[in-house]
Design a protein around this motif. Structure first.
Motif, PDB file in Angstrom:
ATOM      1  N   PHE A   1       4.380  61.195  29.104  1.00  0.00           N
ATOM      2  CA  PHE A   1       5.057  60.193  28.590  1.00  0.00           C
ATOM      3  C   PHE A   1       4.853  58.715  29.196  1.00  0.00           C
ATOM      4  N   THR A   2       5.028  57.793  28.252  1.00  0.00           N
ATOM      5  CA  THR A   2       4.799  56.405  28.677  1.00  0.00           C
ATOM      6  C   THR A   2       5.916  55.591  28.151  1.00  0.00           C
ATOM      7  N   LEU A   3       6.418  54.755  29.208  1.00  0.00           N
ATOM      8  CA  LEU A   3       7.323  53.536  28.764  1.00  0.00           C
ATOM      9  C   LEU A   3       6.293  52.371  28.741  1.00  0.00           C
ATOM     10  N   THR A   4       6.000  51.548  27.632  1.00  0.00           N
ATOM     11  CA  THR A   4       5.645  50.104  27.707  1.00  0.00           C
ATOM     12  C   THR A   4       6.357  48.991  27.655  1.00  0.00           C
ATOM     13  N   ILE A   5       6.072  47.975  28.297  1.00  0.00           N
ATOM     14  CA  ILE A   5       6.813  46.837  28.023  1.00  0.00           C
ATOM     15  C   ILE A   5       5.543  45.775  27.473  1.00  0.00           C
ATOM     16  N   SER A   6       5.644  45.339  26.413  1.00  0.00           N
ATOM     17  CA  SER A   6       4.417  44.575  25.785  1.00  0.00           C
ATOM     18  C   SER A   6       4.157  43.237  26.631  1.00  0.00           C
ATOM     19  N   SER A   7       5.424  42.392  26.982  1.00  0.00           N
ATOM     20  CA  SER A   7       5.100  41.033  27.394  1.00  0.00           C
ATOM     21  C   SER A   7       6.313  40.956  28.317  1.00  0.00           C
ATOM     22  N   LEU A   8       6.090  41.171  29.860  1.00  0.00           N
ATOM     23  CA  LEU A   8       7.370  41.026  30.672  1.00  0.00           C
ATOM     24  C   LEU A   8       8.170  39.877  30.653  1.00  0.00           C
ATOM     25  N   GLU A   9       9.366  39.668  30.455  1.00  0.00           N
ATOM     26  CA  GLU A   9      10.334  38.782  30.790  1.00  0.00           C
ATOM     27  C   GLU A   9      10.998  38.966  32.031  1.00  0.00           C
ATOM     28  N   PRO A  10      11.189  38.096  32.778  1.00  0.00           N
ATOM     29  CA  PRO A  10      11.921  37.791  34.209  1.00  0.00           C
ATOM     30  C   PRO A  10      12.729  38.754  34.187  1.00  0.00           C
ATOM     31  N   GLU A  11      13.681  39.217  33.412  1.00  0.00           N
ATOM     32  CA  GLU A  11      14.643  40.140  33.518  1.00  0.00           C
ATOM     33  C   GLU A  11      14.347  41.467  33.336  1.00  0.00           C
ATOM     34  N   ASP A  12      13.314  41.721  33.153  1.00  0.00           N
ATOM     35  CA  ASP A  12      12.693  43.007  33.099  1.00  0.00           C
ATOM     36  C   ASP A  12      12.321  43.643  34.520  1.00  0.00           C
ATOM     37  N   PHE A  13      12.257  42.974  35.590  1.00  0.00           N
ATOM     38  CA  PHE A  13      11.761  43.582  36.723  1.00  0.00           C
ATOM     39  C   PHE A  13      12.942  44.119  37.460  1.00  0.00           C
ATOM     40  N   ALA A  14      12.946  45.742  37.547  1.00  0.00           N
ATOM     41  CA  ALA A  14      13.898  46.545  37.787  1.00  0.00           C
ATOM     42  C   ALA A  14      13.188  47.792  38.239  1.00  0.00           C
ATOM     43  N   VAL A  15      14.067  48.798  38.298  1.00  0.00           N
ATOM     44  CA  VAL A  15      13.494  49.993  38.395  1.00  0.00           C
ATOM     45  C   VAL A  15      13.860  50.865  37.508  1.00  0.00           C
TER      46      VAL A  15
END
Lengths: 118, 107
Positions: free
Chosen positions: B71-85
């Motif tokens: 399985f894969t989780l993709t975030i297409s273009s990171l926003e500052p609020e996406d930095f997390a676990v």
């Protein structure tokens, strides 16, 4: 809006007991399974226990089986976790979450901290 | 017990970049896999369920794919609020299990 509010955490000595509660609102409580998930300080997520909507079926992680008991009161929209024979390794933030059988955990409460220490 | 192994453990990227997180199961979980995001001091939040379905209110930059064991989780273009676990979790069998988490940090 779905809300889950946990309570009952605290400091307890090894071998002691504690009862956690989760008050639910904003959805038809009896229609959904509910679960407890814990997170030790600085560690990952660990599933603890789940109960069906009717309360007729329950599941436990091996690490808590025989020591913890999950229950629910559908007339009061509350979920409980009775914890006994507590160990140091049970120290964690305990989250209540909607779902866990045929649905994912969504949403989660803010958690209640259990500290087992002498 | 189904063991979920996430990789990488830590991923360092910059805002605007694409993030790809992996979750591998020790046996098939069909499509019964979810992804959660957890920020410091907050409860986990459901992002993706049944491998590829975005939860309510989750931005379209988050996508999930896979079935069976990979399985894969993709975030297409990171926003500052996406930095997390980020954690994956399976509900195919008991006991329910989580991956150990992937820490997405700002480069």
């Amino acid at each position: 809006e779905v809300q889950l509010v946990e309570s009952g955490g605290g400091l307890v000595q090894p071998g002691g007991s504690l009862r956690l509660s989760c008050a639910a609102s904003g959805f038809t409580f009896s229609n959904y399974a509910m679960s407890w998930v814990r997170q030790a300080p600085g560690k990952g997520l660990e599933w603890v226990s789940s109960i069906s909507g009717s309360g007729g079926s329950t599941y436990y992680a091996d690490s808590v089986k025989g020591r913890f008991a999950i229950s629910r009161d559908n007339s009061k929209n509350t979920l409980d976790l009775q914890m006994s024979s507590l160990r140091v390794e049970d120290t964690a933030l305990y989250y209540c979450a909607k779902g866990g059988y045929s649905t994912p955990y969504d949403p989660w409460g803010q958690g209640t901290l259990v500290t087992v220490s002498s | 017990e189904v063991v979920l192994t996430q990789s990488p453990a830590t991923l360092s990227l910059s805002p605007g970049e694409r993030a790809t997180l992996s979750c591998r199961a020790s046996q098939s979980v069909s499509s019964s896999l979810a992804w959660y995001q957890q920020k410091p001091g907050q409860a986990p939040r459901l992002l993706i369920y049944d491998a590829s379905n975005r939860a309510t209110g989750i931005p379209a930059r988050f996508s999930g794919s896979g079935s069976g064991t990979d399985f894969t989780l993709t975030i297409s273009s990171l926003e500052p609020e996406d930095f997390a676990v980020y954690y994956c979790q399976q509900r195919s069998s008991w006991p329910r299990t989580f991956g150990q988490g992937s820490n997405l940090e700002i480069k």
